[in-house]
Scaffold this motif. Structure first.
Motif, PDB file in Angstrom:
ATOM      1  N   VAL A  31       0.907  -1.187   0.043  1.00  0.00           N
ATOM      2  CA  VAL A  31       0.139   0.159   0.108  1.00  0.00           C
ATOM      3  C   VAL A  31       0.806   1.304  -0.097  1.00  0.00           C
ATOM      4  N   ILE A  32       0.407   2.146  -0.978  1.00  0.00           N
ATOM      5  CA  ILE A  32       1.158   3.448  -1.012  1.00  0.00           C
ATOM      6  C   ILE A  32       0.347   4.691  -0.288  1.00  0.00           C
ATOM      7  N   GLU A  33       0.672   4.776   1.058  1.00  0.00           N
ATOM      8  CA  GLU A  33      -0.269   6.001   1.676  1.00  0.00           C
ATOM      9  C   GLU A  33      -0.262   7.402   1.499  1.00  0.00           C
ATOM     10  N   HIS A  34      -1.103   7.955   1.456  1.00  0.00           N
ATOM     11  CA  HIS A  34      -1.315   9.502   1.516  1.00  0.00           C
ATOM     12  C   HIS A  34      -0.432  10.106   0.123  1.00  0.00           C
ATOM     13  N   VAL A  35      -0.438   9.447  -0.849  1.00  0.00           N
ATOM     14  CA  VAL A  35       0.330   9.880  -2.153  1.00  0.00           C
ATOM     15  C   VAL A  35      -0.605  10.651  -3.052  1.00  0.00           C
ATOM     16  N   THR A  36      -0.176  11.540  -3.885  1.00  0.00           N
ATOM     17  CA  THR A  36      -0.594  12.166  -5.002  1.00  0.00           C
ATOM     18  C   THR A  36      -0.599  11.346  -6.127  1.00  0.00           C
ATOM     19  N   VAL A  37      -1.675  10.896  -6.873  1.00  0.00           N
ATOM     20  CA  VAL A  37      -1.557   9.933  -7.947  1.00  0.00           C
ATOM     21  C   VAL A  37      -1.764  10.906  -9.536  1.00  0.00           C
ATOM     22  N   VAL A  38      -1.182  10.824 -10.178  1.00  0.00           N
ATOM     23  CA  VAL A  38      -1.305  11.310 -11.657  1.00  0.00           C
ATOM     24  C   VAL A  38      -1.534  10.292 -12.523  1.00  0.00           C
ATOM     25  N   PRO A  39      -2.981  10.050 -12.480  1.00  0.00           N
ATOM     26  CA  PRO A  39      -3.492   8.552 -13.303  1.00  0.00           C
ATOM     27  C   PRO A  39      -2.986   8.509 -14.959  1.00  0.00           C
ATOM     28  N   MET A  40      -2.781   9.901 -15.527  1.00  0.00           N
ATOM     29  CA  MET A  40      -2.591   9.937 -16.980  1.00  0.00           C
ATOM     30  C   MET A  40      -3.567   9.368 -17.692  1.00  0.00           C
ATOM     31  N   THR A  41      -4.842   9.050 -17.189  1.00  0.00           N
ATOM     32  CA  THR A  41      -5.848   8.777 -18.106  1.00  0.00           C
ATOM     33  C   THR A  41      -6.244  10.064 -19.047  1.00  0.00           C
TER      34      THR A  41
END
Ligand SMILES: [Zn+2]
Length: 467
Positions: A31-41
């Motif tokens: 699990v990667i917690e408290h992360v900002t995701v750049v999904p690139m969809t």
């Protein structure tokens, strides 16, 4: 019942099971917690304070909950992007570098697959497109897919050219069609068209490849001199270099850039500009000083270092006219990329790794910076190395974006890559198939590779050791 049977086989060490599975018991949930995701969809907004759950090789949730017993990675202040793709590479192999004989005496010329893959891994490159794949490429790809080697997924293109009595030769349209069918039977997934093909054979190869369900990528052969438009036959999938256009321009005008971009757009043909290659070629035509001082040279195999420094054909054939010509070409390519963007031609990031100076993995970040310099936004540059390559390669159902169900090929960054694409170099760790390698481990792998390359360097002489 089934379970008991399986554990009995494992206990007796049955060789049906790859040894890598037994040797590397990975915790299956991370699990990667408290992360900002750049999904690139295509329309995906950035997701803040996400809890990304990875089970085995898949992303199973973007907002928790945290399963009991999961390994936890602190993603605070960090940004998660899809693994990067280099859409134009070449790879060390016997077939590609043609060593004379080995491994009879030191230095061994065996190309170690982990050593080849480490620079990609350390740079967050989780997928590569080999545009001149050889028989050994299948073994290299399989070592990665079996988990024996940590490295990128590899798509394989068979190169077809004419003339020279080596490689896949097609001097007639019927030869071209047969070469495509042979390549498909051997397991190649794509066809690379090369510079020597005649006009009719080029068209026949593209047509046959389409019939066989193989996409095509290529140079534009010299035979199209003065009739560039006719290279844009239906289903010609991708131009392998910006140079394929620029060598057909007499004056490097904006008008030509627009004309070329329109041709590609009308035909649905994509482009891999490989700006970094032409920049290196221009540099080496002038002098080898920049190459000698390059901080990434230490990660190239010593035989390659020798090839680039001792047997450098760009440097050997240098003239003041050529230096000036390449400088103008480098500049024109930035305008060509801008014209492609304006026309709506999909642009993907590729480096032509193994061209002199172009080092695996590191060079992809150079290419992204050059694409932004040529007018792409940071987000467009990221798309050129994530979502778009997956679409062209036909694997977008599996990878290229961060979504539930997608493969866990991911790069954790120390800052926001949408603010500055150079941040893609600031890698905290990489997931390939859900397997995590952190910065400390990546640094140790790079340091070890550099040390061995440097220790052995003087024993390698490209001119003496290759055919
Ligand atoms: Zn190439």
């Amino acid at each position: 019942m089934k379970h008991i049977f399986l554990s009995l086989i494992v206990a007796t060490g049955c060789t049906l099971f790859p040894s890598a599975w037994a040797a590397k018991p990975e915790r299956t949930t991370t699990v990667i917690e408290h992360v900002t995701v750049v999904p690139m969809t295509a329309n995906g907004a950035v997701l803040r304070n996400a809890t990304v759950v990875i089970e085995k090789d898949r992303i199973v949730a973007l907002q928790g909950p945290v399963p009991a017993g999961a390994r936890r990675i602190d993603g605070r202040g960090k940004w998660l992007i899809p693994g990067l793709t280099d859409m134009h590479i070449h790879m060390e192999s016997d077939g590609y570098l043609r060593p004379k004989k080995y491994p009879t005496e030191p230095p061994s010329l065996f190309f170690d697959t982990q050593d080849i893959m480490t620079p990609y891994l350390a740079n967050g490159v989780t997928q590569i497109f080999n545009l001149d794949a050889k028989a050994e490429s299948f073994a290299q790809r399989n070592q990665v897919e079996k988990g024996e080697v940590l490295g990128p997924h590899m798509a394989l293109a068979a190169l077809i050219d004419s003339g020279k009595p080596q490689g896949r030769i097609a001097n007639t349209p019927s030869d071209g069609r047969q070469a495509v069918r042979d390549a498909k039977a051997e397991g190649y997934e794509f066809i690379k068209l090369y510079s020597g093909l005649d006009v009719e054979t080029f068209a026949a190869i593209v047509d046959e490849a389409n019939k066989q369900g193989l996409k095509t990528v290529g140079h534009i052969p010299e035979a199209f001199e003065g009739k560039l438009e006719s290279a844009f036959v239906p289903n010609f999938g991708m131009i392998a270099h910006a140079e394929e256009f620029s060598k057909h321009s007499a004056d490097f005008s904006d008008e030509d850039a627009r004309r070329f971009a329109e041709m590609a757009k009308r035909n649905g043909t994509w482009i891999t500009p490989t700006l970094t290659t032409m920049k290196w070629i221009a540099s080496e035509t002038r002098s080898l000083d920049e190459l000698r001082a390059s901080p990434t040279l230490q990660y190239a195999h010593p035989l390659l270092q020798s090839k680039w420094l001792v047997a450098n054909r760009y440097n050997r054939n240098s003239t003041p006219e050529l230096i000036a010509y390449f400088d103008r070409m480098v500049e024109f390519h930035t305008r060509l990329v801008r014209a492609c963007k304006a026309a709506g031609v999909p642009i993907v990031a590729g480096t032509d790794t193994l061209t002199s100076g172009v080092v695996a993995g590191f060079s992809l970040h150079d290419e992204l910076a050059l694409l932004v310099g040529a007018g792409l936004t940071n987000e467009e540059a990221l798309a050129s190395a994530t979502r778009l390559p997956a679409v062209w390669l036909g694997v977008d159902g599996d990878r290229g974006t961060i979504e539930v169900g997608k493969r866990a090929d991911l790069v954790l960054l120390d800052a926001d890559p949408l603010a500055d694409v150079a941040i893609t170099r600031r890698i905290a760790g990489v997931f390939i198939n859900g397997r995590w390698t952190d910065r400390a481990r990546l640094d140790a792998m790079l340091a070890d590779l550099s040390r061995r390359n440097t220790e052995n360097k003087d024993q390698f002489d490209f001119k003496k050791m290759t055919r």
